[in-house]
Write a protein that holds these residues in place. Structure first.
Motif, mmCIF file in Angstrom:
data_model
loop_
_atom_site.group_PDB
_atom_site.id
_atom_site.type_symbol
_atom_site.label_atom_id
_atom_site.label_comp_id
_atom_site.label_asym_id
_atom_site.label_seq_id
_atom_site.Cartn_x
_atom_site.Cartn_y
_atom_site.Cartn_z
ATOM 1 N N LYS A 48 15.044 -29.205 -10.234
ATOM 2 C CA LYS A 48 13.858 -30.072 -10.189
ATOM 3 C C LYS A 48 13.697 -30.914 -11.447
ATOM 4 O O LYS A 48 13.022 -31.938 -11.435
ATOM 5 C CB LYS A 48 12.580 -29.227 -10.017
ATOM 6 N N SER A 135 7.474 -27.404 -4.581
ATOM 7 C CA SER A 135 7.837 -28.424 -3.603
ATOM 8 C C SER A 135 9.276 -28.881 -3.890
ATOM 9 O O SER A 135 9.703 -28.920 -5.045
ATOM 10 C CB SER A 135 6.864 -29.592 -3.682
ATOM 11 N N SER A 143 6.329 -35.372 -2.803
ATOM 12 C CA SER A 143 6.751 -34.140 -2.135
ATOM 13 C C SER A 143 7.369 -34.450 -0.766
ATOM 14 O O SER A 143 6.934 -35.373 -0.085
ATOM 15 C CB SER A 143 5.554 -33.211 -1.940
HETATM 16 MG MG MG Z 1 5.073 -30.120 -6.420
#
Ligand code: MG
Ligand code: TXA
Length: 338
Positions: A48, A135, A143
């Motif tokens: 991420k 997410s 998202s």
């Molecule tokens: Mg998020």
């Protein structure tokens, strides 16, 4: 290996060997790892690009499992769990001792939720443990609400994407902190604040301000623990598409569009219903509806703004009650450049 599938057994095998599984929830797609495996959870952060001290939510297959993850479960927590789980509600509770720091970001609490999505529940049931999942998007981006969004955003960095179709709710879970007495909403989401108070029979604190330091929801730390930064879903500039988002009232859209078009900008409009009298050249996205309908299509529409190459998206929020408050919140965060 990278595949999009509906094969829960394969996804469980990936989780067991410390891999990453993107899976549908009713809110948005999650990027999941075995919550009991710190190395697997660390991979979530790497993929991420998210700062390590931001905690992630642990997803559970049933409410009784909170006893294994929380050191203490106050009466309000059981009341909310009974009323809203499975569903778009995350409870922040004092963590059990075994919960890895990789999950909690080193704070004294843990976020727990039981999602309301058949494939997610099947996965949790078959896996048997908790699945840590933020997410399934790169840090700060919109998202994902379909498996295709996940694949486009994360590509081969995720081992398998379980495809459960589009998410029914479309915005993230409401986060309620129950770790310090009075319940406090840290993030607006799928469950309206009104519904929480009604079920609890007393008011819930919900000052989810945008950005202003000291006003913003913070992940606070207990004595002797490292201070954590604001929860990412509460950072002002979160949920942003490439296009500049401006939040405007419906009756101001036409004038603002005219000004921007005169500056040779590509202008789009996102609103609950069709706005009459827009200047030629304005790109009206399909009407979003109010409340639940708007939430369900919100992130899809923000992606559409980028697909069309818009410079500016003029966004008219829905009325700010129930889930509409979460939609308005996300639009303001998308609009913020802070
Ligand atoms: Mg998020
Ligand atoms: O709907 C959702 O909640 C989705 C789906 C996948 O379940 N998940 C999600 O996760 O939105 P994420 O990581 O994008 O956002 C979780 C938020 C973050 O703002 C995080 O800081 C906060 O929850 N959070 C998690 N654990 C926390 C804790 N112990 N204390 C305070 N905030 C916490």
């Amino acid at each position: 290996m990278f595949l999009v599938s509906a094969d829960v057994a394969e996804a469980v095998a990936v989780l067991r060997r410390g891999g990453l599984v993107a899976f549908p929830t009713e809110t948005v797609y999650g990027l999941g790892a075995d919550a009991a495996n710190p190395a697997a959870v660390a991979r979530i952060f790497a993929v991420k690009g998210r700062p390590r001290n931001h905690p992630v939510i642990v997803h559970l297959g049933e409410a009784t499992a909170v006893k294994a993850w929380a050191a203490e479960v106050p009466a309000d927590a059981w009341t909310l769990a009974e009323a809203f789980w499975p569903g778009p509600l995350t409870l922040i509770l004092p963590r059990a001792a075994h919960v890895p720091d990789a999950v909690t970001g080193g704070v004294g609490t843990v976020g727990l939720r039981v999602p309301d999505q058949p494939l997610a529940l099947e996965l949790l049931d078959a896996f048997g443990g908790g699945i840590a999942a933020p997410s399934a998007n790169r840090f700060g981006r919109v998202s994902p609400t379909t498996a295709a969004h996940v694949r486009a955003d994360l590509g081969p960095d995720v081992d398998v994407v379980l495809d459960g179709g589009p998410c029914a709710v479309g915005v993230e879970s409401t986060i309620v902190d129950l770790s310090r007495g009075v319940p406090r909403v840290l993030r607006l989401g799928g469950i309206g604040v009104e519904a929480l108070s009604e079920v609890l029979g007393h008011p819930v604190e919900a000052r989810v301000a945008l950005g202003a330091a000291g006003n913003d929801a913070q992940v606070e730390s207990g004595p002797g623990e490292p201070a954590a930064p604001p929860a990412p879903g509460t950072l002002p500039s979160h949920y942003a598409p490439e296009a500049t988002v401006e939040v405007v009232a419906a009756d101001a859209v036409a004038d603002r569009a005219r000004t921007l078009l005169a500056e040779h900008r590509r202008v789009g409009v996102l609103a609950p219903r069709r706005i009459e009298g827009l200047p030629a050249g304005t790109e009206a996205l399909p009407p979003a509806g109010v409340a639940a309908a708007y939430a369900q299509c919100l992130y899809q529409r923000l992606r559409e703004a980028d697909r069309r190459g818009l410079d500016v998206l003029l966004a008219v929020p829905p009325p700010e009650t129930g889930i509409g408050a979460a939609v308005a919140d996300r639009l303001r965060r998308a609009a913020s450049t802070a």
